[in-house]
Design an enzyme around this catalytic site. Sequence first.
Site, PDB file in Angstrom:
ATOM      1  CE1 TYR A 275       2.516   4.746   5.230  1.00  0.00           C
ATOM      2  CE2 TYR A 275       0.974   3.208   4.214  1.00  0.00           C
ATOM      3  CZ  TYR A 275       1.798   4.315   4.126  1.00  0.00           C
ATOM      4  OH  TYR A 275       1.900   4.980   2.921  1.00  0.00           O
TER       5      TYR A 275
ATOM      6  CB  SER B 160      -1.585   5.400   1.790  1.00  0.00           C
ATOM      7  OG  SER B 160      -1.489   4.064   1.339  1.00  0.00           O
TER       8      SER B 160
HETATM    9  N1  NAD Z   1       5.585   4.904  -2.476  1.00  0.00           N
HETATM   10  C1  NAD Z   1       4.361   4.388  -2.328  1.00  0.00           C
HETATM   11  O1  NAD Z   1       4.038   3.307  -2.841  1.00  0.00           O
HETATM   12  C2  NAD Z   1       3.331   5.146  -1.526  1.00  0.00           C
HETATM   13  C3  NAD Z   1       1.994   4.736  -1.622  1.00  0.00           C
HETATM   14  C4  NAD Z   1       1.031   5.426  -0.898  1.00  0.00           C
HETATM   15  C5  NAD Z   1       1.395   6.499  -0.112  1.00  0.00           C
HETATM   16  N2  NAD Z   1       2.712   6.863  -0.024  1.00  0.00           N
HETATM   17  C6  NAD Z   1       3.050   7.998   0.816  1.00  0.00           C
HETATM   18  O2  NAD Z   1       3.802   8.927   0.063  1.00  0.00           O
HETATM   19  C7  NAD Z   1       4.665   9.659   0.930  1.00  0.00           C
HETATM   20  C8  NAD Z   1       6.087   9.607   0.411  1.00  0.00           C
HETATM   21  O3  NAD Z   1       6.494   8.265   0.259  1.00  0.00           O
HETATM   22  P1  NAD Z   1       7.761   7.857  -0.626  1.00  0.00           P
HETATM   23  O4  NAD Z   1       7.487   6.541  -1.208  1.00  0.00           O
HETATM   24  O5  NAD Z   1       8.150   8.997  -1.496  1.00  0.00           O
HETATM   25  O6  NAD Z   1       8.867   7.614   0.526  1.00  0.00           O
HETATM   26  P2  NAD Z   1      10.232   8.352   0.889  1.00  0.00           P
HETATM   27  O7  NAD Z   1      10.833   7.593   2.018  1.00  0.00           O
HETATM   28  O8  NAD Z   1      11.045   8.550  -0.341  1.00  0.00           O
HETATM   29  O9  NAD Z   1       9.750   9.775   1.401  1.00  0.00           O
HETATM   30  C9  NAD Z   1       9.431  10.032   2.740  1.00  0.00           C
HETATM   31  C10 NAD Z   1      10.323  11.163   3.217  1.00  0.00           C
HETATM   32  O10 NAD Z   1       9.859  11.578   4.505  1.00  0.00           O
HETATM   33  C11 NAD Z   1      11.007  11.872   5.276  1.00  0.00           C
HETATM   34  N3  NAD Z   1      10.682  11.793   6.691  1.00  0.00           N
HETATM   35  C12 NAD Z   1      10.517  10.667   7.440  1.00  0.00           C
HETATM   36  N4  NAD Z   1      10.258  11.004   8.710  1.00  0.00           N
HETATM   37  C13 NAD Z   1      10.251  12.358   8.766  1.00  0.00           C
HETATM   38  C14 NAD Z   1      10.046  13.288   9.809  1.00  0.00           C
HETATM   39  N5  NAD Z   1       9.824  12.883  11.084  1.00  0.00           N
HETATM   40  N6  NAD Z   1      10.105  14.621   9.538  1.00  0.00           N
HETATM   41  C15 NAD Z   1      10.372  15.038   8.266  1.00  0.00           C
HETATM   42  N7  NAD Z   1      10.580  14.195   7.234  1.00  0.00           N
HETATM   43  C16 NAD Z   1      10.523  12.868   7.484  1.00  0.00           C
HETATM   44  C17 NAD Z   1      12.046  10.844   4.852  1.00  0.00           C
HETATM   45  O11 NAD Z   1      13.366  11.243   5.195  1.00  0.00           O
HETATM   46  C18 NAD Z   1      11.783  10.765   3.357  1.00  0.00           C
HETATM   47  O12 NAD Z   1      12.621  11.672   2.640  1.00  0.00           O
HETATM   48  C19 NAD Z   1       4.489   9.045   2.321  1.00  0.00           C
HETATM   49  O13 NAD Z   1       3.531   9.810   3.033  1.00  0.00           O
HETATM   50  C20 NAD Z   1       3.916   7.669   2.006  1.00  0.00           C
HETATM   51  O14 NAD Z   1       3.174   7.156   3.085  1.00  0.00           O
HETATM   52  C21 NAD Z   1       3.685   6.215  -0.721  1.00  0.00           C
END
Ligand code: NAD
Length: 271
Positions: A163, A150
């Site tokens: 985070y 991120s």
């Molecule tokens: N959405 C954003 O703005 C954004 C920005 C930068 C980075 N990210 C990163 O992108 C990735 C996905 O984010 P997202 O927005 O799609 O969120 P999201 O919550 O839709 O996806 C995260 C998934 O990880 C799963 N998860 C959580 N803990 C877990 C564990 N212990 N074992 C297995 N699975 C687990 C959750 O159930 C969920 O389905 C993350 O790494 C997040 O940090 C997101």
Amino acid sequence: MSPSGGRFDGRVALVTGAGSGIGAACAARLAAEGACVGVLDVRAAGAKATAAAIRGRGGTATALTCDVSDEKQVVAAVAELLASYGRLDVVHSNAAALGRDVYGRDHHLETLDADVWDRTMAVNVRGAMLLVKHAAPRMADGGAFVLTSSVSGLTGDLDHAAYGTSKAALTGLVRYVATTYGARGIRCNAVAPALVLTDAARLALGPDRLADKEAERLLPWACAPEDVADLVAFLASEEARCITGQTVVIDCGTLAHRPEHALHQWRLAPP
Ligand SMILES: NC(=O)c1ccc[n+]([C@@H]2O[C@H](COP(=O)([O-])OP(=O)(O)OC[C@H]3O[C@@H](n4cnc5c(N)ncnc54)[C@H](O)[C@@H]3O)[C@@H](O)[C@H]2O)c1
């Protein structure tokens, strides 16, 4: 689906955190390009829904329920995928603890509950390490890791220190994995998105913070999960065969400018 000539025909991919958002889009993308995909999530329902959607479009996917911070569960998930498809080529470590109980309590450093710090590191960093530890030895024919980092790992902020620090750690992990496995033809890179419009982001940030983050980008369009999937698929593919050890920012220009310059521009020419 699985058209002949797809970049991942005959390949097997594992995507964690694939029960929703970015991970679901990446799993769908890899499957659309021919990969058999292990759709891993701690939420069984999410993993099953993503896998079913892929199969509904003619792709090949199996749902794996696993907490990536638990080593035994990671070993079992990798073994189950290998038993299903016989090989492993691409691992996208994307799961992160984004729920209210962890990210939602990741506030100011002075009041930060150490348990929030520990759980963030356990899922976001230890989980990625465990995947590499148990997947890399099973990649018999080279392969590619992609970690979801991120821009929070490349900057500071007034909240979400756990985070952001966990994502910064992935920049280091990427380099160690690239160094450890480069001679075996295994690459490792990270993608570092800014705001991606997922349900998790909308819920975690709320409307005001979301609007602030939207104002940080230079481009008139926002980043969707499918945009991240494009980059992940590229980094996982042979087209990126000379790229390893890198963290690639995908942020619609969020980090390309000084904040006060953007504010100045918005004042001069409001959208
Ligand atoms: N959405 C954003 O703005 C954004 C920005 C930068 C980075 N990210 C990163 O992108 C990735 C996905 O984010 P997202 O927005 O799609 O969120 P999201 O919550 O839709 O996806 C995260 C998934 O990880 C799963 N998860 C959580 N803990 C877990 C564990 N212990 N074992 C297995 N699975 C687990 C959750 O159930 C969920 O389905 C993350 O790494 C997040 O940090 C997101």
